[in-house]
Design a protein around this motif. Structure first.
Motif, short mmCIF file in Angstrom:
data_model
loop_
_atom_site.label_atom_id
_atom_site.label_comp_id
_atom_site.label_asym_id
_atom_site.label_seq_id
_atom_site.Cartn_x
_atom_site.Cartn_y
_atom_site.Cartn_z
N ARG A 188 0.82 -1.21 0.00
CA ARG A 188 0.00 0.00 0.00
C ARG A 188 0.86 1.26 0.00
O ARG A 188 0.47 2.28 -0.59
N PHE A 189 2.00 1.21 0.68
CA PHE A 189 2.87 2.37 0.79
C PHE A 189 4.13 2.15 -0.05
O PHE A 189 4.62 1.01 -0.17
N THR A 190 4.68 3.24 -0.58
CA THR A 190 5.92 3.18 -1.35
C THR A 190 6.82 4.32 -0.93
O THR A 190 6.39 5.49 -0.96
N ILE A 191 8.04 3.99 -0.57
CA ILE A 191 9.03 5.00 -0.19
C ILE A 191 9.98 5.23 -1.37
O ILE A 191 10.31 4.28 -2.10
N SER A 192 10.38 6.48 -1.56
CA SER A 192 11.26 6.78 -2.68
C SER A 192 12.12 8.00 -2.36
O SER A 192 11.81 8.75 -1.43
N ILE A 193 13.17 8.16 -3.13
CA ILE A 193 14.09 9.29 -2.96
C ILE A 193 14.22 10.06 -4.27
O ILE A 193 14.33 9.45 -5.34
N ASP A 194 14.22 11.37 -4.17
CA ASP A 194 14.60 12.24 -5.28
C ASP A 194 15.91 12.91 -4.85
O ASP A 194 15.90 13.85 -4.05
N TYR A 195 17.02 12.41 -5.39
CA TYR A 195 18.32 12.91 -4.96
C TYR A 195 18.54 14.36 -5.39
O TYR A 195 19.19 15.13 -4.69
N ASN A 245 -1.24 4.68 -0.27
CA ASN A 245 -2.48 4.37 -1.00
C ASN A 245 -3.36 3.44 -0.16
O ASN A 245 -2.90 2.81 0.79
N ILE A 246 -4.60 3.35 -0.56
CA ILE A 246 -5.58 2.49 0.10
C ILE A 246 -5.51 2.72 1.61
O ILE A 246 -5.38 1.78 2.42
N LEU A 247 -5.60 3.96 2.01
CA LEU A 247 -5.46 4.31 3.42
C LEU A 247 -6.63 3.77 4.23
O LEU A 247 -7.77 3.70 3.76
N LYS A 248 -6.28 3.39 5.45
CA LYS A 248 -7.25 2.82 6.38
C LYS A 248 -7.29 3.69 7.66
O LYS A 248 -6.31 4.38 7.96
N PRO A 249 -8.39 3.64 8.40
CA PRO A 249 -8.44 4.41 9.65
C PRO A 249 -7.28 4.10 10.59
O PRO A 249 -6.80 5.00 11.29
N GLU A 250 -6.80 2.88 10.58
CA GLU A 250 -5.67 2.52 11.45
C GLU A 250 -4.34 3.13 11.01
O GLU A 250 -3.35 3.02 11.72
N ASP A 251 -4.33 3.77 9.86
CA ASP A 251 -3.13 4.50 9.44
C ASP A 251 -3.09 5.90 10.06
O ASP A 251 -2.07 6.61 9.91
N THR A 252 -4.14 6.29 10.73
CA THR A 252 -4.18 7.60 11.37
C THR A 252 -3.08 7.70 12.43
O THR A 252 -2.98 6.85 13.32
N ALA A 253 -2.25 8.71 12.29
CA ALA A 253 -1.11 8.88 13.19
C ALA A 253 -0.37 10.15 12.82
O ALA A 253 -0.63 10.75 11.77
N VAL A 254 0.56 10.54 13.67
CA VAL A 254 1.54 11.54 13.31
C VAL A 254 2.72 10.81 12.69
O VAL A 254 3.24 9.85 13.27
N TYR A 255 3.11 11.24 11.51
CA TYR A 255 4.19 10.60 10.77
C TYR A 255 5.46 11.46 10.87
O TYR A 255 5.40 12.68 10.70
N TYR A 256 6.58 10.77 11.12
CA TYR A 256 7.86 11.43 11.28
C TYR A 256 8.89 10.84 10.33
O TYR A 256 8.88 9.63 10.08
N CYS A 257 9.79 11.67 9.83
CA CYS A 257 10.92 11.12 9.10
C CYS A 257 12.14 11.12 10.02
O CYS A 257 12.25 11.95 10.93
N ASN A 258 13.02 10.18 9.73
CA ASN A 258 14.15 9.89 10.60
C ASN A 258 15.36 9.60 9.74
O ASN A 258 15.24 9.00 8.67
#
Length: 119
Positions: A67-74, A84-97
């Motif tokens: 459902r999710f895809t991570i990518s880089i634009d250098y 994609n195809i988001l669900k209620p359980e995806d509700t959250a604060v998202y952080y990058c690390n």
């Protein structure tokens, strides 16, 4: 200084899509692992996905695989998380690390961006 700036969160209905962006500055993406984490209310922060800036290897949590895809634009020094195809359980604060090893939480965090999926 390593700096990460997350953006792109918002409110979306179940089944919808969002793309999160993480702007990286102060370091070379090719020498870091960039990860996305999320934290829902009352729950611990969990890893969602990571990408190795050197060779492009990716990992995903079982809950977001396919459902999710991570990518880089250098060129733009951006890391994206297409959700994609988001669900209620995806509700959250998202952080990058940012760190130097896959599956190991790095020492650098960006501020969070809120994702809310309505049912």
């Amino acid at each position: 200084d390593v700096q990460l700036q997350a953006s792109g969160g918002g409110l979306v209905q179940t089944g919808g899509s969002l793309r999160l962006s993480c702007a990286a500055s102060g370091f070379t993406l090719e020498t870091y692992v960039i990860a996305w984490f999320r934290q829902a209310p009352g729950k611990e922060r969990e890893a969602v996905s990571c990408i190795n800036g050197y060779d492009g290897r990716t990992l995903y949590a079982d809950s977001v695989t396919d459902r999710f895809t991570i990518s880089i634009d250098y060129t733009k020094k951006m890391v994206y998380l297409q959700m994609n195809i988001l669900k209620p359980e995806d509700t959250a604060v998202y952080y990058c690390n940012a760190g130097h090893r896959m599956v190991v939480t790095g020492p650098y965090w960006g501020q969070g961006t809120q994702v809310t999926v309505s049912s």
